[in-house]
Scaffold this active site. Sequence first.
Site, PDB file in Angstrom:
ATOM      1  N   TYR A 195       0.837  -1.204   0.000  1.00  0.00           N
ATOM      2  CA  TYR A 195       0.000   0.000   0.000  1.00  0.00           C
ATOM      3  C   TYR A 195       0.871   1.252   0.000  1.00  0.00           C
ATOM      4  O   TYR A 195       0.606   2.221  -0.686  1.00  0.00           O
ATOM      5  CB  TYR A 195      -0.926   0.011   1.223  1.00  0.00           C
ATOM      6  CG  TYR A 195      -1.943   1.124   1.159  1.00  0.00           C
ATOM      7  CD1 TYR A 195      -3.193   0.921   0.591  1.00  0.00           C
ATOM      8  CD2 TYR A 195      -1.634   2.400   1.643  1.00  0.00           C
ATOM      9  CE1 TYR A 195      -4.120   1.948   0.494  1.00  0.00           C
ATOM     10  CE2 TYR A 195      -2.555   3.436   1.554  1.00  0.00           C
ATOM     11  CZ  TYR A 195      -3.794   3.208   0.981  1.00  0.00           C
ATOM     12  OH  TYR A 195      -4.700   4.225   0.877  1.00  0.00           O
ATOM     13  N   PHE A 241      -7.900  21.451 -24.532  1.00  0.00           N
ATOM     14  CA  PHE A 241      -8.186  20.016 -24.609  1.00  0.00           C
ATOM     15  C   PHE A 241      -9.363  19.753 -23.683  1.00  0.00           C
ATOM     16  O   PHE A 241      -9.475  20.368 -22.620  1.00  0.00           O
ATOM     17  CB  PHE A 241      -6.979  19.133 -24.251  1.00  0.00           C
ATOM     18  CG  PHE A 241      -7.332  17.680 -24.438  1.00  0.00           C
ATOM     19  CD1 PHE A 241      -7.502  17.174 -25.719  1.00  0.00           C
ATOM     20  CD2 PHE A 241      -7.608  16.856 -23.356  1.00  0.00           C
ATOM     21  CE1 PHE A 241      -7.933  15.863 -25.917  1.00  0.00           C
ATOM     22  CE2 PHE A 241      -8.025  15.548 -23.551  1.00  0.00           C
ATOM     23  CZ  PHE A 241      -8.183  15.051 -24.832  1.00  0.00           C
ATOM     24  N   THR A 242     -10.218  18.803 -24.069  1.00  0.00           N
ATOM     25  CA  THR A 242     -11.515  18.596 -23.406  1.00  0.00           C
ATOM     26  C   THR A 242     -11.397  18.466 -21.879  1.00  0.00           C
ATOM     27  O   THR A 242     -11.963  19.260 -21.134  1.00  0.00           O
ATOM     28  CB  THR A 242     -12.184  17.334 -23.986  1.00  0.00           C
ATOM     29  OG1 THR A 242     -11.246  16.260 -23.955  1.00  0.00           O
ATOM     30  CG2 THR A 242     -12.629  17.568 -25.425  1.00  0.00           C
ATOM     31  N   ASP A 244       1.505  20.160 -21.142  1.00  0.00           N
ATOM     32  CA  ASP A 244       0.683  18.957 -21.232  1.00  0.00           C
ATOM     33  C   ASP A 244       1.495  17.995 -22.091  1.00  0.00           C
ATOM     34  O   ASP A 244       1.580  18.153 -23.308  1.00  0.00           O
ATOM     35  CB  ASP A 244      -0.674  19.259 -21.862  1.00  0.00           C
ATOM     36  CG  ASP A 244      -1.527  17.994 -22.006  1.00  0.00           C
ATOM     37  OD1 ASP A 244      -0.951  16.876 -21.943  1.00  0.00           O
ATOM     38  OD2 ASP A 244      -2.745  18.109 -22.178  1.00  0.00           O
ATOM     39  N   LYS A 300      -0.367   7.396 -23.474  1.00  0.00           N
ATOM     40  CA  LYS A 300       0.088   7.707 -24.841  1.00  0.00           C
ATOM     41  C   LYS A 300       1.582   7.366 -24.953  1.00  0.00           C
ATOM     42  O   LYS A 300       1.933   6.214 -25.180  1.00  0.00           O
ATOM     43  CB  LYS A 300      -0.152   9.195 -25.143  1.00  0.00           C
ATOM     44  CG  LYS A 300      -1.589   9.522 -25.468  1.00  0.00           C
ATOM     45  CD  LYS A 300      -2.415   9.781 -24.273  1.00  0.00           C
ATOM     46  CE  LYS A 300      -3.740  10.412 -24.568  1.00  0.00           C
ATOM     47  NZ  LYS A 300      -4.601  10.491 -23.385  1.00  0.00           N
ATOM     48  N   ARG A 349     -13.982  15.320 -33.645  1.00  0.00           N
ATOM     49  CA  ARG A 349     -13.334  16.424 -32.930  1.00  0.00           C
ATOM     50  C   ARG A 349     -13.872  17.687 -33.595  1.00  0.00           C
ATOM     51  O   ARG A 349     -13.313  18.222 -34.535  1.00  0.00           O
ATOM     52  CB  ARG A 349     -11.807  16.354 -33.034  1.00  0.00           C
ATOM     53  CG  ARG A 349     -11.196  15.123 -32.381  1.00  0.00           C
ATOM     54  CD  ARG A 349     -10.926  15.215 -30.885  1.00  0.00           C
ATOM     55  NE  ARG A 349     -12.017  14.957 -29.996  1.00  0.00           N
ATOM     56  CZ  ARG A 349     -11.840  14.556 -28.718  1.00  0.00           C
ATOM     57  NH1 ARG A 349     -10.641  14.339 -28.222  1.00  0.00           N
ATOM     58  NH2 ARG A 349     -12.855  14.384 -27.933  1.00  0.00           N
ATOM     59  N   PHE A 389     -19.325  14.501 -25.747  1.00  0.00           N
ATOM     60  CA  PHE A 389     -18.985  13.656 -26.904  1.00  0.00           C
ATOM     61  C   PHE A 389     -18.888  12.185 -26.543  1.00  0.00           C
ATOM     62  O   PHE A 389     -19.095  11.314 -27.382  1.00  0.00           O
ATOM     63  CB  PHE A 389     -17.668  14.125 -27.546  1.00  0.00           C
ATOM     64  CG  PHE A 389     -16.501  14.191 -26.600  1.00  0.00           C
ATOM     65  CD1 PHE A 389     -16.306  15.293 -25.799  1.00  0.00           C
ATOM     66  CD2 PHE A 389     -15.613  13.133 -26.499  1.00  0.00           C
ATOM     67  CE1 PHE A 389     -15.243  15.346 -24.911  1.00  0.00           C
ATOM     68  CE2 PHE A 389     -14.544  13.173 -25.619  1.00  0.00           C
ATOM     69  CZ  PHE A 389     -14.363  14.287 -24.816  1.00  0.00           C
TER      70      PHE A 389
HETATM   71  N1  F0G Z   1      -4.051  15.849 -22.507  1.00  0.00           N
HETATM   72  C1  F0G Z   1      -4.078  15.471 -23.791  1.00  0.00           C
HETATM   73  C2  F0G Z   1      -3.346  16.272 -24.804  1.00  0.00           C
HETATM   74  C3  F0G Z   1      -4.789  14.325 -24.149  1.00  0.00           C
HETATM   75  O1  F0G Z   1      -4.810  13.967 -25.424  1.00  0.00           O
HETATM   76  C4  F0G Z   1      -5.454  13.586 -23.145  1.00  0.00           C
HETATM   77  C5  F0G Z   1      -6.243  12.415 -23.494  1.00  0.00           C
HETATM   78  C6  F0G Z   1      -5.401  14.026 -21.826  1.00  0.00           C
HETATM   79  C7  F0G Z   1      -4.679  15.166 -21.542  1.00  0.00           C
HETATM   80  C8  F0G Z   1      -6.112  13.296 -20.727  1.00  0.00           C
HETATM   81  O2  F0G Z   1      -5.509  12.104 -20.457  1.00  0.00           O
HETATM   82  O3  F0G Z   1      -7.197  10.370 -21.095  1.00  0.00           O
HETATM   83  O4  F0G Z   1      -5.258   9.830 -19.632  1.00  0.00           O
HETATM   84  O5  F0G Z   1      -7.111  11.201 -18.776  1.00  0.00           O
HETATM   85  N2  F0G Z   1      -6.593  12.143 -24.656  1.00  0.00           N
HETATM   86  C9  F0G Z   1      -7.295  10.971 -25.117  1.00  0.00           C
HETATM   87  C10 F0G Z   1      -7.494  11.073 -26.595  1.00  0.00           C
HETATM   88  C11 F0G Z   1      -8.544  10.696 -24.370  1.00  0.00           C
HETATM   89  O6  F0G Z   1      -8.146  10.171 -27.135  1.00  0.00           O
HETATM   90  O7  F0G Z   1      -6.980  12.001 -27.219  1.00  0.00           O
HETATM   91  P1  F0G Z   1      -6.327  10.795 -19.963  1.00  0.00           P
END
Ligand code: F0G
Length: 468
Positions: free
Chosen positions: A77, A129-130, A220, A263, A387, A453
């Site tokens: 843990y 970014f979303t 990021d 990624k 997108r 989305f």
């Molecule tokens: N920043 C970027 C540039 C991203 O592309 C993503 C995720 C995140 C932050 C968030 O990371 O998914 O690990 O919580 N992108 C995915 C995509 C979802 O399909 O582009 P996460």
Amino acid sequence: MGTDALDLLMPEPYKIKAVEPIRMLTRPERSKRLAEAGYNTFLLRSEDVTIDLLTDSGTNAMTDRQWAALMMGDEAYAGSASFERFAKAVSDVYGYPFVVPTHQGRGAEHLLSKSLITPGDTVPGNMYFTTTRLHQELAGARFEDVIIDEAHDPAADHPFKGNVDLKKFAALVKRVGAERVPYITVGCPVNLAGGQPVSLENLREVAQFCRSKKIMLVIDGARAVENAFFIQEREKACRGWSVARILKEMCALADTISVSAKKDLYVNIGGFLATRDEALFKKAAELCVVYEGLHTYGGLAGRDLEAMAVGAREMVQDEWVAHRVAQVRYLGARLEERGIPIVKPVGGHGVFVDAKAFLPHLGPEDLIAQSLAAWIYEDSGVRGMERGVVSAGRDEKGRNRPVKLELVRLTLPRRVYTQTHLDFVAAGIAKTWERRMELPGLRFVSEPKMLRFFQSRFAPAKVASGRR
Ligand code: F0G
């Protein structure tokens, strides 16, 4: 830039050790599945998809060394040895002394936003970014886009289309006051602009400005290795540098990096926040315990930390990223030679199809990119992602946020598909291209409030409404 066909032909720098069968449905079966999924590719079952280009996030194939490392997971843990190996890898590869692991990238964004934002602040970024913007907003900040104008033009052929426009950034700081700008998030590269990179020169200028105004510079870094590759290829001052060295140099300019390890690090789950700012580290580690798990596991198993540690060291070997980008460009070239409109130059993680140019008879109310993603699946079983206006969501007044780009992203998971698979994708999209003028738009049937989305449902518009 190597666009010659022979340049694009680069053999996979790996052999295949385990395989996973793929299913191929008939067209009527796909039409049925698409309707059941509310015409949203996020709601399709993976088993009904032939080539899955929804995302490169967590969909990577790990190396045999990463799989072997899973067995070394210390599942204690607290104070796990796996955490120590992970933290050492992050410090060696990125150069930051402090790291907080999180279950994935948005976990890191949550901790970062909560630690640094005071309600009423403004957080600039090079395009939104979303999940990043949503966490900033949930912490009480307003996001402002300070990317260069070229990023919003799919046809503008700029080598560093992700660059921050320093004039926009400086004007914003002047307008709201530096004390109301706790940090800037610089996506390297910019996902929603098509995976477009930021130059080291631009990052250096941003860093200098940030220092003069005491604004934290946050990268990021979900795909920072791909950004480093583009710098290696395109920035004269860095010719002959390794990707590993460029990544370190990028991180040296920033105070903090927020990473979705799903990624670059070639793992299926994981993320982290790494920083040289001890105060931020302490605050984020404290919040980590509340939202993720103890600060030495952050919502992950010890084995996940081991896979990330190995992945972090492997990802900066030049051949991996060179091959990855070559694969993406290969798909881009196959689409382009058929006349299919795509964002140029092709970025690092996927090919972005210009849905507005693909479906010129549709108007904004037709949810152009959402529709194109649906019809591509119906024609070939290839799953991409919208997108566009659906991803952009609504503003605080409930209006659809206006978007210049309506794109379908065809994202390549790392080390998963072969060149034949990519040829199949191009041929499949060509089928949709042939019947493009008869394709209708979509309308919302249901729409969740946040990150709509992912879960919205749609139905085809009765007739294509026509651009007015
Ligand atoms: N920043 C970027 C540039 C991203 O592309 C993503 C995720 C995140 C932050 C968030 O990371 O998914 O690990 O919580 N992108 C995915 C995509 C979802 O399909 O582009 P996460």
